[in-house]
Design a protein around this motif. Structure first.
Motif, PDB file in Angstrom:
ATOM      1  N   ALA B  37       0.299  -1.575   0.082  1.00 48.83           N
ATOM      2  CA  ALA B  37      -0.062  -0.142   0.041  1.00 48.83           C
ATOM      3  C   ALA B  37       1.108   0.707  -0.143  1.00 48.83           C
ATOM      4  CB  ALA B  37      -1.311   0.045   1.014  1.00 48.83           C
ATOM      5  N   LEU B  38       1.726   1.403   1.024  1.00 46.46           N
ATOM      6  CA  LEU B  38       2.639   2.375   1.110  1.00 46.46           C
ATOM      7  C   LEU B  38       4.123   3.007  -0.217  1.00 46.46           C
ATOM      8  CD1 LEU B  38       3.927   2.003   4.921  1.00 46.46           C
ATOM      9  CD2 LEU B  38       2.431   4.063   3.609  1.00 46.46           C
ATOM     10  N   ASN B  43       4.867   5.732  -5.711  1.00 46.39           N
ATOM     11  CA  ASN B  43       4.804   5.266  -6.708  1.00 46.39           C
ATOM     12  C   ASN B  43       3.735   6.880  -7.345  1.00 46.39           C
ATOM     13  OD1 ASN B  43       6.663   4.619  -7.816  1.00 46.39           O
ATOM     14  ND2 ASN B  43       5.319   2.203  -7.127  1.00 46.39           N
ATOM     15  N   THR B  44       2.974   6.649  -6.748  1.00 49.85           N
ATOM     16  CA  THR B  44       1.306   7.689  -7.253  1.00 49.85           C
ATOM     17  C   THR B  44       1.991   9.178  -6.953  1.00 49.85           C
ATOM     18  OG1 THR B  44      -0.186   6.071  -6.075  1.00 49.85           O
ATOM     19  CG2 THR B  44      -0.965   7.997  -6.676  1.00 49.85           C
ATOM     20  N   LEU B  45       2.394   9.626  -5.443  1.00 51.80           N
ATOM     21  CA  LEU B  45       3.210  11.373  -5.244  1.00 51.80           C
ATOM     22  C   LEU B  45       4.163  11.520  -5.870  1.00 51.80           C
ATOM     23  CD1 LEU B  45       2.679  11.034  -1.303  1.00 51.80           C
ATOM     24  CD2 LEU B  45       1.015  12.214  -3.382  1.00 51.80           C
ATOM     25  N   LEU B  46       5.159   9.959  -6.110  1.00 51.75           N
ATOM     26  CA  LEU B  46       6.126  11.135  -7.037  1.00 51.75           C
ATOM     27  C   LEU B  46       6.647   9.685  -7.944  1.00 51.75           C
ATOM     28  CD1 LEU B  46       9.499  10.567  -3.929  1.00 51.75           C
ATOM     29  CD2 LEU B  46       8.651  12.381  -5.691  1.00 51.75           C
ATOM     30  N   ARG B  57      12.903   9.654  -6.149  1.00 48.60           N
ATOM     31  CA  ARG B  57      11.633   8.630  -6.389  1.00 48.60           C
ATOM     32  C   ARG B  57      12.618   7.833  -5.793  1.00 48.60           C
ATOM     33  NH1 ARG B  57      10.153   4.940  -9.314  1.00 48.60           N
ATOM     34  NH2 ARG B  57       8.328   4.066  -9.194  1.00 48.60           N
ATOM     35  N   GLY B  58      13.835   7.019  -6.150  1.00 43.65           N
ATOM     36  CA  GLY B  58      15.130   5.309  -6.402  1.00 43.65           C
ATOM     37  C   GLY B  58      15.042   6.333  -4.617  1.00 43.65           C
ATOM     38  N   GLU B  59      15.821   7.183  -4.474  1.00 45.19           N
ATOM     39  CA  GLU B  59      16.266   7.081  -2.932  1.00 45.19           C
ATOM     40  C   GLU B  59      15.472   7.364  -1.960  1.00 45.19           C
ATOM     41  OE1 GLU B  59      20.350  10.508  -3.059  1.00 45.19           O
ATOM     42  OE2 GLU B  59      18.394  10.767  -2.706  1.00 45.19           O
TER      43      GLU B  59
END
Lengths: 333, 266
Positions: B37-38, B43-46, B57-59
């Motif tokens: 879920a998190l 993924n949606t936010l960034l 995003r990767g970090e």
């Protein structure tokens, strides 16, 4: 030199007073109230090396508190204690390696693992050489007849089996002083008997100094030569078991069954029961020989018995009367 | 003092924990569901090119997965065994033995948590793979070593917090409040949910000054290569400083607690 010396030991507890009701609960949050419970008052005794002593008293008398202080897990408020030359609550490893404390109400074995795993852990903690450990374990497991149970998870054992393994756990490091608190509590009669016999033999053969609190008088009678009676934190008697009975139970119960109802019963002590030809007297100890002689020479008797009062009865009498029990000076101190 | 009994204790705890295999399976399920879920949320936010508080995003995903896993060892808890032993009087057995009580429970925690950490690794690995090329690895051997040392110190520091919070059982009949603190406030302050950089500057500065940041936030930044050598030495010095301070405090609390100990129920 004594193995255990206790002088003028005092211990009090502070217990919170909790009255029922919400208001009282709220009041307790703001202004808690406590009562002081005196567990031990001026307790003094000494125990010689190799002596086995029973520590008796009603619930709340202070027996377990004394044992915990002697084992070093509680601090006293006042008084001096030495066990094998150590002050117990200083918690020195050298002291811990020379004593053991077994409680019938609690166990130290892990529920999900076999006792043998814990025995190895204890060997490392107590730094027992491997060969000595092996020899002691083989000996104790054979004595207690639990060799086959060493690798069984503790949860699968009966209470009696667990108690035997708890005793082995406590004895593996070769203690010189053993404190026992109700070691046969909750066991069935057979298991009590077995553990009592095993303890008696082991304590005598190894020359252990033993202080044992128990409610089961048979434990004390079987293992100990001397008893200390504690009541409301004070010693009420300290001396040989035989003296306890002599002093506090100066009577014997004589029961006789006559072959034919006698025209008149012999006069002796107090007649406490009569059912047909069967008579029961409570007789002062020194009058017993005269009564027995009279009964056997003047009457035709079918059956005759003389009984000492049970230790339970003696203790009940002591603890339910306010008569001073006149504690004699402790042997050796 | 010999260390052998404590290695044996950890081994026995591991064996005991291994007897509850269903527990581990369930903990696997419990760990997977919120993680999915998190991660979906992140993924949606960034977006792939977006940054949040300086984190790519990767970090951010690496930080999130790494800290979720690390927290198994570097998260302080109220250790129920200690609280129970104090309250119910079973502490008596430890006082009777020539034993280092704090070391014994440290060994128990390490041994009993190891299976959960391995399960956690099994959970984290596929998610790490799912991050793909964005997943961040320490930049070199030195960074790995620096990360490893910071984790070891974090584990030791976390245990001192665990020990301290558990010793409150000497005074508190109920540790629920302490539990809440450990379960909700400490993770936030340690950076378990978000890097502290995400918080407003003043809050982040305050949280960085607290010892909890040394449990998770600092090792995670070391892993990500976001700490220069000077910052690493400063961070390790803080870890050591807090560790020494807590060792002193715990020693004092332990001695005070023993004076109160009544060894009930024997």
């Amino acid at each position: 030199m004594s193995a255990i010396t206790v002088r003028h030991l005092h211990k009090t507890y502070r217990a919170p007073l909790r009255e029922p009701g919400l208001r009282a609960s709220l009041r307790h949050l703001v202004a808690p109230r406590y009562r002081t419970v005196v567990a031990l008052r001026d307790v003094s005794f000494t125990i010689a090396p190799g002596e086995a002593v029973g520590y008796l008293g009603p619930n709340g008398a202070g027996k377990t508190t004394t044992l915990k202080i002697l084992a070093g897990v509680l601090y006293p408020d006042a008084g001096q204690v030495e066990v094998l030359g150590f002050v117990p609550w200083q918690g020195r490893s050298a002291f811990k390696k020379r004593m053991a404390f077994v409680m019938g109400r609690k166990g130290q074995l892990w529920w999900d693992l076999p006792a043998l795993d814990l025995f190895h852990l204890f060997r490392e903690m107590y730094q027992v050489p491997a060969a000595t450990f092996r020899r002691r374990l083989d000996d104790l497991a054979a004595r207690f007849r639990v060799t086959d149970l060493l690798t069984v998870p503790v949860r699968n054992l009966s209470l009696g089996e667990r108690m035997k393994l708890e005793l082995i756990a406590a004895l593996l490091h070769g203690p010189q002083v053993l404190f026992l608190d109700e070691p046969t509590l909750g066991l069935d009669v057979m298991a009590q008997h077995e553990i009592r016999d095993l303890l008696r033999a082991y304590v005598r053969e190894e020359g252990l100094t033993l202080l044992m609190a128990s409610h089961y008088m048979r434990d004390v009678e079987a293992i100990c030569e001397r008893v200390i009676l504690l009541d409301e934190g004070r010693i009420r008697f300290d001396g040989p078991l035989t003296e306890l009975k002599t002093r506090f139970a100066p009577h014997r119960e004589v029961t006789v069954t006559f072959a034919a109802p006698p025209p008149s019963a012999p006069a002796a002590g107090w007649l406490v029961g009569r059912e047909g030809p069967r008579f029961r007297w409570r007789v002062p100890r020194q009058e017993v020989p005269r009564l027995l002689q009279e009964l056997t020479t003047r009457y035709e008797v079918d059956d005759l018995s003389v009984q000492e009062p049970a230790l339970e009865d003696v203790l009940r009498q002591i603890f339910t009367t306010d008569a001073p029990a006149s504690a004699p000076p402790a042997p050796g101190g | 003092m010999s260390w052998r009994p404590y290695f044996t204790t950890a081994r026995l705890a591991l064996r005991e924990a291994a007897t509850y295999r269903l527990n581990h399976f369930l903990s696997f399920v419990v760990a997977v569901v919120p993680l999915i879920a998190l991660l979906l949320l992140w993924n949606t936010l960034l977006g792939p090119q977006q940054r949040l508080a300086g984190f790519t995003r990767g970090e951010m995903l690496t930080y999130f997965i790494l800290t979720r896993w690390l927290y198994e060892f570097t998260g302080p808890v109220v250790w129920w065994d200690i609280a129970y032993e104090i309250r119910e009087g079973d502490l008596i057995f430890h006082l009777l033995r020539p034993e280092w009580y704090s070391g014994y429970h440290f060994a128990l925690i390490i041994g009993s948590k190891l299976p959960y950490a391995l399960v956690g690794l099994a959970v984290a690995a596929p998610f790490a793979l799912s991050v793909g090329v964005g997943w961040v690895w320490p930049p070199g051997v030195a960074a790995w070593a620096a990360f490893a040392l910071s984790v070891v110190l974090a584990v030791a520091l976390a245990y001192q917090f665990t020990f301290l919070s558990s010793l409150t059982a000497f005074w508190l009949e109920d540790n629920k409040a302490m539990n809440l603190l450990m379960d909700f406030v400490v993770p936030l302050a340690a950076g378990a949910l978000l890097p502290l950089d995400v918080f407003p500057s003043a809050v982040a500065t305050a949280l960085r000054a607290l010892p909890f940041a040394q449990l998770l936030y600092f090792p995670a930044l070391v892993y990500l290569g976001r700490v220069d050598p000077g910052g690493w030495w400063a961070g390790v010095a803080q870890q050591v400083g807090w560790l020494v301070a807590l060792l002193v405090i715990n020693g004092w609390v332990w001695r005070r607690g023993l004076r109160r100990f009544r060894a009930v129920g024997g």
